[in-house]
Write a protein that holds these residues in place. Structure first.
Motif, mmCIF file in Angstrom:
data_model
loop_
_atom_site.group_PDB
_atom_site.id
_atom_site.type_symbol
_atom_site.label_atom_id
_atom_site.label_comp_id
_atom_site.label_asym_id
_atom_site.label_seq_id
_atom_site.Cartn_x
_atom_site.Cartn_y
_atom_site.Cartn_z
ATOM 1 N N VAL A 205 0.791 -1.286 -0.030
ATOM 2 C CA VAL A 205 0.058 -0.064 -0.134
ATOM 3 C C VAL A 205 0.981 1.393 -0.005
ATOM 4 N N ILE A 206 0.743 2.066 -0.991
ATOM 5 C CA ILE A 206 1.525 3.481 -1.149
ATOM 6 C C ILE A 206 0.801 4.259 -0.093
ATOM 7 N N LYS A 207 1.599 4.902 0.862
ATOM 8 C CA LYS A 207 0.745 5.449 2.112
ATOM 9 C C LYS A 207 1.176 6.999 2.021
ATOM 10 N N GLU A 208 2.121 7.386 1.163
ATOM 11 C CA GLU A 208 2.239 8.930 0.782
ATOM 12 C C GLU A 208 2.942 9.024 -0.366
ATOM 13 N N ALA A 209 2.269 9.748 -1.201
ATOM 14 C CA ALA A 209 2.874 10.024 -2.544
ATOM 15 C C ALA A 209 2.642 11.482 -3.050
ATOM 16 N N TYR A 210 3.084 11.842 -4.230
ATOM 17 C CA TYR A 210 2.770 13.359 -4.560
ATOM 18 C C TYR A 210 2.695 13.465 -6.096
#
Ligand SMILES: [Mg+2]
Ligand SMILES: [Mg+2]
Lengths: 184, 184
Positions: B57-62
């Protein structure tokens, strides 16, 4: 790791195949030789926060299977498309490194007269080969017909094209394309 | 919204330009006409969780700025590259819809003899135009030289190529490419 011992070799710089190809493509781009980019990693975005006065933050997302190969672009008007894979095996390249949809994409590109291939790196011996799309399809079909699930190193060396490794560009695959398609 | 009233028109299906182009490209792919895909949205991944027995799971991305245009692929061996944009303006198409790096990419593709263009949709009047890369560059340079920051609708209609909208394919831009490059 044994690689720590030998200091000035290619593998020892700790570059992955992807990093080497990105630098190669940047060199091609900067020198006006070709315009080839790696596609972004496909991500399924589920939840995004929009904080006031700052950038949107993706809070939940998942990796998606790519529907194509990783690299594509243009060289002398021709469409270029490839996938890059490395293995630590010494005597063969496992075909399970490729997904069915990547094989399908390569087939579609070839049917459309595009230039499709794979770049295979045998990381232990630091050798990199370009294998044409049609050749990969041959070995893939051999597997589908009950044959071996890999391409032997001998076959890669015989039917593929060894790419010389350099400083700039690092992996000069366009040189092979020039020869194969008589583009220079 | 006024569009609710007129029931069977194109815009009323509520499709965005991107959805229409994705369906068009799927039609081209399924019928063996061309292999053109939208690139994934580029994302800078900062934090990923790897739960046991389930997907990462990607929890932080921009969101990252793309370094190229959105669509590319191959048609009859030729490299195809385009960006799609829509506006709700009726009398002009603002050039601020494009980023400097997209313009630069279009220039690089043209220098490499690729086929580069933009697809512009005037959503209020439901008209879609193909504007060749070289034409977009002309208007971009006019702006850089102190001229207007948009292309007037009249200019788009005069120097661009109107794409007929249909059921399948929805936005048959390959038909225009055939005419412009004598590929059929
Ligand atoms: Mg890959
Ligand atoms: Mg875009």
């Amino acid at each position: 790791k044994k690689t720590k011992e030998k200091d000035f070799t290619y593998s020892n710089r700790g570059m992955t195949l992807e990093e080497d190809l990105n630098e190669t493509n940047q060199y091609y781009l900067a020198s006006g030789k070709a315009v080839i980019h790696k596609k972004p990693t496909p991500v399924q975005i589920v939840q995004v926060d929009y904080p006031k006065r700052s950038a949107a933050v993706i809070k939940e997302a998942y990796f998606k299977q790519a529907s194509t190969t990783d690299y594509n672009g243009v060289y002398k008007g021709r469409y270029i498309d490839f996938e890059a894979k490395e293995t630590r095996f010494k005597t063969s390249f496992p075909l399970q490194n490729f997904h069915q949809h990547q094989i399908e994409h390569i087939r579609q590109v070839l049917n459309q007269s595009g230039i499709a291939f794979v770049i295979l790196r045998f990381s232990k011996i630091e050798e990199v080969y370009l294998l044409e799309g049609k050749t990969l399809l041959f070995f893939w079909e051999r597997m589908e017909n009950g044959g071996r699930k890999s391409i032997t190193f001998t076959e890669v060396a015989q039917y593929g094209h060894k790419i010389s490794l350099g400083f700039q560009p690092r992996i000069d695959y366009i040189k092979i394309i020039d020869q194969l398609y008589h583009l220079n």
